[in-house]
Design an enzyme around this catalytic site. Structure first.
Site, mmCIF file in Angstrom:
data_model
loop_
_atom_site.group_PDB
_atom_site.id
_atom_site.type_symbol
_atom_site.label_atom_id
_atom_site.label_comp_id
_atom_site.label_asym_id
_atom_site.label_seq_id
_atom_site.Cartn_x
_atom_site.Cartn_y
_atom_site.Cartn_z
ATOM 1 N N HIS A 43 0.844 -1.200 0.000
ATOM 2 C CA HIS A 43 0.000 0.000 0.000
ATOM 3 C C HIS A 43 0.877 1.248 0.000
ATOM 4 O O HIS A 43 1.638 1.474 0.937
ATOM 5 C CB HIS A 43 -0.917 0.007 1.231
ATOM 6 C CG HIS A 43 -2.090 -0.912 1.084
ATOM 7 N ND1 HIS A 43 -3.244 -0.779 1.813
ATOM 8 C CD2 HIS A 43 -2.298 -1.965 0.267
ATOM 9 C CE1 HIS A 43 -4.105 -1.724 1.453
ATOM 10 N NE2 HIS A 43 -3.545 -2.453 0.528
ATOM 11 N N PRO B 92 -4.236 0.499 18.680
ATOM 12 C CA PRO B 92 -3.947 0.009 17.323
ATOM 13 C C PRO B 92 -4.031 1.062 16.225
ATOM 14 O O PRO B 92 -3.734 0.766 15.067
ATOM 15 C CB PRO B 92 -5.020 -1.075 17.118
ATOM 16 C CG PRO B 92 -6.125 -0.696 18.041
ATOM 17 C CD PRO B 92 -5.496 -0.016 19.213
ATOM 18 N N TYR C 142 -9.243 5.544 7.441
ATOM 19 C CA TYR C 142 -9.484 5.853 8.854
ATOM 20 C C TYR C 142 -10.488 6.992 8.880
ATOM 21 O O TYR C 142 -10.283 8.000 8.194
ATOM 22 C CB TYR C 142 -8.204 6.324 9.543
ATOM 23 C CG TYR C 142 -7.099 5.289 9.664
ATOM 24 C CD1 TYR C 142 -6.268 4.974 8.598
ATOM 25 C CD2 TYR C 142 -6.868 4.642 10.881
ATOM 26 C CE1 TYR C 142 -5.241 4.045 8.724
ATOM 27 C CE2 TYR C 142 -5.837 3.710 11.022
ATOM 28 C CZ TYR C 142 -5.032 3.419 9.940
ATOM 29 O OH TYR C 142 -4.018 2.504 10.056
ATOM 30 N N LYS D 258 1.099 0.037 15.083
ATOM 31 C CA LYS D 258 2.495 -0.056 15.503
ATOM 32 C C LYS D 258 2.818 -1.280 16.374
ATOM 33 O O LYS D 258 3.995 -1.614 16.562
ATOM 34 C CB LYS D 258 2.903 1.213 16.296
ATOM 35 C CG LYS D 258 3.025 2.436 15.446
ATOM 36 C CD LYS D 258 4.307 2.430 14.627
ATOM 37 C CE LYS D 258 4.219 3.308 13.409
ATOM 38 N NZ LYS D 258 4.197 2.640 12.133
ATOM 39 N N TYR E 22 4.067 6.678 10.195
ATOM 40 C CA TYR E 22 3.243 5.533 9.797
ATOM 41 C C TYR E 22 4.082 4.448 9.115
ATOM 42 O O TYR E 22 3.899 3.260 9.377
ATOM 43 C CB TYR E 22 2.122 6.010 8.860
ATOM 44 C CG TYR E 22 1.014 4.999 8.689
ATOM 45 C CD1 TYR E 22 -0.019 4.898 9.610
ATOM 46 C CD2 TYR E 22 1.003 4.135 7.601
ATOM 47 C CE1 TYR E 22 -1.040 3.969 9.462
ATOM 48 C CE2 TYR E 22 -0.017 3.205 7.437
ATOM 49 C CZ TYR E 22 -1.033 3.127 8.374
ATOM 50 O OH TYR E 22 -2.036 2.199 8.222
HETATM 51 C C1 PHB Z 1 -6.092 -4.200 10.676
HETATM 52 O O1 PHB Z 1 -6.119 -4.442 9.464
HETATM 53 O O2 PHB Z 1 -6.464 -5.039 11.507
HETATM 54 C C2 PHB Z 1 -5.603 -2.869 11.125
HETATM 55 C C3 PHB Z 1 -5.125 -1.979 10.190
HETATM 56 C C4 PHB Z 1 -4.658 -0.739 10.601
HETATM 57 C C5 PHB Z 1 -4.689 -0.404 11.937
HETATM 58 C C6 PHB Z 1 -5.168 -1.310 12.877
HETATM 59 C C7 PHB Z 1 -5.629 -2.544 12.478
HETATM 60 O O3 PHB Z 1 -4.260 0.826 12.324
#
Ligand code: PHB
Ligand code: APR
Length: 438
Positions: free
Chosen positions: A73, A293, A201, A297, A384
């Site tokens: 990505h 989450p 997000y 990280k 990130y």
């Molecule tokens: C996930 O795909 O489970 C996931 C992706 C990004 C995050 C947290 C969890 O920041």
């Protein structure tokens, strides 16, 4: 009593990867896991890998499937106020992330450990750690109907937040830092195509939402929920309705709903223990730190710890030099705290903390600023994709991320100051131990 060089407690990603890497250097180790194999590979966790994590998995010889099935990505999006902006990771940092589930990494590692003839011991009971403040640590446990005792040189505590490794250290020797967030994440996995080809997000007045994926046919979605929420209160239909209501309309339209194949609630917490080493016991991954989450990280930090401990143990057994072991905690904590800060910041700007209208307005202003500021986007992007390895040379500390500054600082460093490798190691010895191999 049997003997090994490194006893590893816990067969999560940290313990398995450490075992795999140590084996590649001929360092004898055993992995002891409380749960069954099925339980360990059935856990659904996050799945965004920094390049450094990918590189270490490849170095460990477990990257084949990841390279084939992982999704690269180059960016992700943030939604707010019914619009979304993209963070172009590639353009801002020259790097990308790989989406490949932690569950798959765990399976790959367990298969590799079995193929190497050193699989973890699963369903091990009553593990206790002894004498790790002395020269010869001992691990006692119950397995296969009888008690066992192993003498070792080092113990790697890879047994997560609830494990016994950290709890085995006298509490006066550790300092803990903790923040529990007043909400959790309700997540579902479903065999439906993802809403978008990249992660989204979303900040919404009803609360945070995240669109993620495991493959072009499997989606992972989350919505912020109350910390005492019950799964029974969330039939699939309610989840999909809530998710869609929290996304910008353009993205909401592309969500494909379907039956969940997994549904769970995870609390959000920031936690750090200092130091991450006590005598010959080293704390690794979730045993030493937890991050919410939001910044993806947790796994990446655990892999960074593994890299540091693996390199330090390899150097110790190869050359007898133990600076890396002495510096393990200091080196890891510099990276850990930056990830804790980033995860806290991203959590703070994306979640609903209260009904206070000003709180949401302030978040929207911050996101609007972010969307229009190259400097702010670059800062988000470099965190990130993963910050570079911290340097431990004090004169270069300010120059960690800037090659030009590093070059300048190196020029300014008087030649007579160049080699003082052990100053920090002396400060760190905690408690005094001898570093001898058996
Ligand atoms: C996930 O795909 O489970 C996931 C992706 C990004 C995050 C947290 C969890 O920041
Ligand atoms: N004895 C043996 N094993 C134990 C014990 C114990 N007393 N207590 C816990 N364990 C095992 C758990 O069952 C688990 O399999 O230790 C393992 C710890 O694994 P994780 O919790 O996954 O921690 P870690 O390997 O450090 O993984 C990194 O980063 O943020 C996260 O989701 C991410 O789990 C991931 C983690």
């Amino acid at each position: 009593m049997s003997r090994t060089q490194v006893a590893i407690i816990g067969a999560g990603p940290s313990g398995l990867l450490l075992s795999q890497l140590l084996d590649s250097q001929g360092i004898d180790n055993i992995v002891l896991e409380r749960q069954s194999r099925e339980h360990v590979i059935g856990r659904i966790r996050a799945g965004v890998l920094e390049q450094g994590t990918v590189d270490l998995l490849l170095e460990a010889g477990v990257g084949g499937r990841m390279q084939h099935e992982g999704l690269i990505h180059d960016g992700f999006s943030i939604g707010f106020e019914d619009r979304a902006f993209r963070i172009d990771l590639r353009a801002l940092t020259g790097k990308a992330v790989t989406v490949y589930g932690q569950t798959e990494i765990t399976k790959d590692l367990i298969d590799a450990r079995a193929a190497a003839g050193n699989p973890p011991a699963f369903e091990v009971g009553d593990i206790s750690l002894h004498d790790f403040e002395l020269d010869r640590p001992i691990v006692r446990y119950f397995h296969g109907g009888r008690s066992h005792e192993i003498a070792c040189d080092f113990i790697a505590g890879c047994d997560g937040y609830h494990g016994i490794s950290r709890k085995s250290v006298p509490s006066a020797a550790l300092r803990t830092f903790e923040r529990t967030y007043p909400f959790g994440w309700l997540g579902i996995l479903a065999d439906v195509p993802p809403a978008s080809h990249e992660l989204v997000y979303s900040n919404h007045a009803r609360g945070f939402a995240l669109c993620s994926m495991r493959s072009p046919r499997r989606s992972r979605y989350y919505v912020q929920c109350a910390s005492d929420e019950k799964l029974e209160a969330w039939p699939d239909e309610r989840f999909w309705d809530e998710l869609v209501s929290r996304l910008p309309a353009d993205i909401a339209r592309t969500v494909v709903a379907g039956p969940s194949i997994e549904k769970s609630i995870a609390p959000l917490r920031s936690f750090v223990v200092e130091p991450m080493q006590f005598g010959k016991l080293f704390l690794v991954g979730d045993a030493a730190h937890i991050v919410p989450p939001t910044g993806a990280k947790g796994l990446n930090l655990a892999v960074s710890d593994v890299r540091a401990l693996y390199r330090a143990l390899s150097a110790h057994y190869r050359t007898g030099r133990s600076e890396g072991l002495h510096r393990y905690s200091e080196q890891c904590l510099r990276r850990v705290w930056k990830a804790v800060r980033f995860s806290w910041w991203f959590t703070s700007v994306m979640h609903k903390f209260s009904d206070e209208p000003i709180a949401h307005r302030l978040q929207l202003a911050e996101l609007d600023y972010l969307a229009g500021s190259h400097a702010a986007l670059a800062s988000l992007a470099e965190n990130y994709v993963g910050l570079p390895e911290p340097r431990l040379c004090p004169t270069l500390m300010a120059a960690d991320h800037h090659p030009a500054l590093t070059r300048r600082a190196a020029k300014l460093t008087p030649t007579r100051r160049v080699r003082r490798p052990d100053r920090n190691a002396d400060r760190l010895s905690h408690p005094p131990i001898r570093w001898e191999t058996g």
